[in-house]
Write a protein that holds these residues in place. Sequence first.
Motif, PDB file in Angstrom:
ATOM      1  N   ARG A  22       0.560  -8.338  -7.490  1.00 43.34           N
ATOM      2  CA  ARG A  22       0.410  -8.174  -6.036  1.00 43.34           C
ATOM      3  C   ARG A  22       1.477  -8.982  -5.308  1.00 43.34           C
ATOM      4  NH1 ARG A  22      -2.302  -4.529  -7.566  1.00 43.34           N
ATOM      5  NH2 ARG A  22      -4.530  -4.214  -7.275  1.00 43.34           N
ATOM      6  N   ASN A  48     -10.425  -7.034 -10.632  1.00 37.96           N
ATOM      7  CA  ASN A  48     -10.569  -6.236  -9.429  1.00 37.96           C
ATOM      8  C   ASN A  48     -11.347  -7.008  -8.351  1.00 37.96           C
ATOM      9  OD1 ASN A  48      -9.958  -3.842  -8.175  1.00 37.96           O
ATOM     10  ND2 ASN A  48     -11.920  -2.893  -8.699  1.00 37.96           N
ATOM     11  N   ASP A  80      -9.087  -9.516  -6.906  1.00 35.04           N
ATOM     12  CA  ASP A  80      -8.146  -8.840  -6.015  1.00 35.04           C
ATOM     13  C   ASP A  80      -8.794  -8.575  -4.656  1.00 35.04           C
ATOM     14  OD1 ASP A  80      -5.805  -7.382  -5.258  1.00 35.04           O
ATOM     15  OD2 ASP A  80      -6.862  -5.526  -5.714  1.00 35.04           O
ATOM     16  N   ASP A  81     -10.037  -8.061  -4.678  1.00 41.24           N
ATOM     17  CA  ASP A  81     -10.750  -7.784  -3.431  1.00 41.24           C
ATOM     18  C   ASP A  81     -10.913  -9.060  -2.606  1.00 41.24           C
ATOM     19  OD1 ASP A  81     -11.067  -5.136  -3.965  1.00 41.24           O
ATOM     20  OD2 ASP A  81     -13.084  -5.311  -4.799  1.00 41.24           O
ATOM     21  N   GLU A 104      -7.698 -10.203  -1.125  1.00 41.87           N
ATOM     22  CA  GLU A 104      -7.266  -9.265  -0.095  1.00 41.87           C
ATOM     23  C   GLU A 104      -7.970  -9.482   1.245  1.00 41.87           C
ATOM     24  OE1 GLU A 104      -7.949  -4.955  -0.953  1.00 41.87           O
ATOM     25  OE2 GLU A 104      -8.305  -5.136   1.200  1.00 41.87           O
ATOM     26  N   GLU A 105      -9.133 -10.139   1.210  1.00 41.07           N
ATOM     27  CA  GLU A 105      -9.817 -10.400   2.476  1.00 41.07           C
ATOM     28  C   GLU A 105      -8.967 -11.267   3.398  1.00 41.07           C
ATOM     29  OE1 GLU A 105     -13.674 -12.053   1.780  1.00 41.07           O
ATOM     30  OE2 GLU A 105     -14.323 -10.327   0.595  1.00 41.07           O
ATOM     31  N   THR A 117      -0.301   0.857  -9.449  1.00 39.49           N
ATOM     32  CA  THR A 117      -1.508   0.068  -9.654  1.00 39.49           C
ATOM     33  C   THR A 117      -1.181  -1.403  -9.890  1.00 39.49           C
ATOM     34  OG1 THR A 117      -1.397   0.541 -12.009  1.00 39.49           O
ATOM     35  CG2 THR A 117      -2.783   1.974 -10.677  1.00 39.49           C
ATOM     36  N   SER A 139      -4.942   6.596 -12.089  1.00 41.16           N
ATOM     37  CA  SER A 139      -5.848   5.615 -11.486  1.00 41.16           C
ATOM     38  C   SER A 139      -6.091   4.495 -12.489  1.00 41.16           C
ATOM     39  CB  SER A 139      -7.170   6.281 -11.111  1.00 41.16           C
ATOM     40  OG  SER A 139      -7.866   6.614 -12.288  1.00 41.16           O
ATOM     41  N   GLU A 140      -6.553   3.353 -11.973  1.00 42.05           N
ATOM     42  CA  GLU A 140      -6.856   2.212 -12.835  1.00 42.05           C
ATOM     43  C   GLU A 140      -7.847   2.618 -13.914  1.00 42.05           C
ATOM     44  OE1 GLU A 140      -6.717   2.120  -9.580  1.00 42.05           O
ATOM     45  OE2 GLU A 140      -5.402   0.471  -8.999  1.00 42.05           O
ATOM     46  N   HIS A 189       1.370   7.237  -6.191  1.00 40.95           N
ATOM     47  CA  HIS A 189       0.225   6.397  -6.546  1.00 40.95           C
ATOM     48  C   HIS A 189      -1.096   7.152  -6.449  1.00 40.95           C
ATOM     49  CE1 HIS A 189      -2.138   2.788  -6.944  1.00 40.95           C
ATOM     50  NE2 HIS A 189      -2.641   2.864  -5.734  1.00 40.95           N
ATOM     51  N   LEU A 190      -1.941   6.989  -7.456  1.00 41.86           N
ATOM     52  CA  LEU A 190      -3.261   7.633  -7.421  1.00 41.86           C
ATOM     53  C   LEU A 190      -4.391   6.627  -7.558  1.00 41.86           C
ATOM     54  CD1 LEU A 190      -2.951  10.886  -9.571  1.00 41.86           C
ATOM     55  CD2 LEU A 190      -3.217  10.683  -7.114  1.00 41.86           C
ATOM     56  N   GLY A 191      -4.068   5.352  -7.591  1.00 40.12           N
ATOM     57  CA  GLY A 191      -5.098   4.348  -7.877  1.00 40.12           C
ATOM     58  C   GLY A 191      -5.681   3.704  -6.642  1.00 40.12           C
ATOM     59  N   LYS A 192      -6.033   2.449  -6.818  1.00 40.83           N
ATOM     60  CA  LYS A 192      -6.745   1.677  -5.801  1.00 40.83           C
ATOM     61  C   LYS A 192      -5.998   1.618  -4.464  1.00 40.83           C
ATOM     62  CE  LYS A 192      -8.746  -2.933  -5.167  1.00 40.83           C
ATOM     63  NZ  LYS A 192      -9.127  -4.195  -5.816  1.00 40.83           N
ATOM     64  N   PRO A 220      -6.114  -0.708  -0.855  1.00 43.46           N
ATOM     65  CA  PRO A 220      -6.742  -1.907  -0.305  1.00 43.46           C
ATOM     66  C   PRO A 220      -7.734  -1.538   0.789  1.00 43.46           C
ATOM     67  CG  PRO A 220      -4.344  -1.958   0.022  1.00 43.46           C
ATOM     68  CD  PRO A 220      -4.668  -0.679  -0.661  1.00 43.46           C
ATOM     69  N   LYS A 221      -8.857  -2.230   0.826  1.00 44.80           N
ATOM     70  CA  LYS A 221      -9.893  -1.895   1.817  1.00 44.80           C
ATOM     71  C   LYS A 221      -9.376  -2.119   3.221  1.00 44.80           C
ATOM     72  CE  LYS A 221     -13.979  -2.652  -0.969  1.00 44.80           C
ATOM     73  NZ  LYS A 221     -13.619  -3.690  -1.976  1.00 44.80           N
ATOM     74  N   ARG A 222      -8.668  -3.241   3.390  1.00 47.01           N
ATOM     75  CA  ARG A 222      -8.112  -3.544   4.696  1.00 47.01           C
ATOM     76  C   ARG A 222      -6.737  -2.909   4.775  1.00 47.01           C
ATOM     77  NH1 ARG A 222      -6.371  -8.152   6.714  1.00 47.01           N
ATOM     78  NH2 ARG A 222      -5.997  -8.920   4.637  1.00 47.01           N
TER      79      ARG A 222
END
Lengths: 359, 182
Positions: A34, A144, A147-148, A151-152, A174, A233-234, B125-128, B130-132
């Motif tokens: 990231r 994950n 990461d969440d 990310e906040e 990813t 996807s992951e 990209h096909l993955g995650k 970010p929520k925000r």
Amino acid sequence: MTLEAFISEAVSPWMKNEGPESDIVISSRVRLARNLVNIPFPIANDYEHLNDIVTNMESNYSGKKAGPFPDLELFRMADMQSNEKHVLVEKHLISPSLANESEAGAVLLNPDESLSVMVNEEDHFRIQCLLSGFQLDETFANANRMDDWLEEKLDFAFDEKRGYLTSCPTNVGTGLRSSVMMHLPALVMTNKLNQILPAINQLGLVVRGIYGEGSEALGNLFQISNQTTLGKSEEDIIADLKSVVTQLVQHERQARETLLQQSKMYLEDKVYRSYGILAFSRRIESKEAMQRLSDVRLGIDLEMVSGLDGKILNELMVLTQPGFLQQYAGKQLQAEERNERRAKIIRERLALEENKLDR
Amino acid sequence: MLCQECNEHPATLHFTKIVNGEKIEYHICETCAKEKGEHIPGSNSFSIHQLLSGLLDMEPSLKGVKQSSAETGKKAEEPLSCPHCGLTYAQFAEMGRFGCARCYEAFDSKLDSIFRRIHGGNDTHLGKIPKRGGQDLHVYREIEQLREQMKKQIEEEEFEKAAEVRDKIRSLQEQLERKGAE
């Protein structure tokens, strides 16, 4: 918890030989790359700006009890002795490049070492989760969640088309690298692995010896990981790796069965010769130690050797690496001194477990 | 065993090189290993970035332009570079690494084919997400999925269900438009 406590508690959970298929799958690892938006990547940035990221991480996350991983602690590379860094590398908690090249590098660790976040390696953040045995889903879930949580508060560089943006084009999308370390002695002995490898490569996965590409695998340990990070996807990346690992486990079991049926005496002889060398030798090089440990480990798994726990081999494979030997000795060691120390540590560790042998 | 290079110090590095199936064993000391540097696995060995830079550099020749004319053409052109961190495409090709997130926009015209070669034919990209910050994208993805679903339902002549899905898509689209107008 101090750094000394981290290191003196030398055995990380991933070496403990637990979890599903732990006779063959040593550990499962997931890494997410990231980066922060609007801040150049470490390769194109200066110390000041990179150090700001570390300071920010320290005040926001170090020693905090909140979030999915309580009691995280941040360590700066600049504050550590070179041997302390070396030990973290041998434990697979940080990369050699973070230890040696990153001026503003740091790592955020949790007490049981199942989670580490490298700061200012090739990317601003590398979230890594490591567990013993075949636990890819669990390691991914942990990474994950971290990461969440990060990310906040942090704005990660993300593009609708390309996904998570990384410094190296091989990680974009990813940012996920999932890998599994496997012990495959029977597939090596029966020469089957060479037949299987090309097929694995075609699936976008890569197999390498645990000490780098192109080199012969030490101790019959192999690392299988995904190469493709973009366009899948992951969940799919993890599922593909899982299916290949599951098949390799089956093939390894079959090969072990075949060896037992066709050359039991040969195998038993090999295992006990190696056991003898480990139990009595006075100096041993790392390459030989890894091979002998692999033989004995196979003997334990096939119930030829009793009274020994498979996990001491996992431990010894790490504890006999140069950094640990020096940490144990409390000083720098020349190569020849290391060979002597290595033999000694192995003898003592085996003696602890098995008092029947008179030595 | 003495080092096979200097015959002075004990050999501490042992490795086997396999070239075209031919095995060659090396036994050398640490000093000679450092001198040989790039040939020893683990000690500053050939990195993924060097391999990559070969791949990135292939770009001009792929267009079928002769080497000489490509070079003169380049001089006339403004060199491709990132306005944010200043990295030029040539530097990117040499290092095999981007300097910042904006480099992806700056070099966008060249990236599809590079990513496809690295990532097994994929460039998107096909993955995650970010929520925000990625909320709109979540909605776009959902609309995409609903469209697929609707298509299937129409093919199977389940028109009532398809109509429900169509309404759902409409409300999601309106939601996006409202946000855009704000």
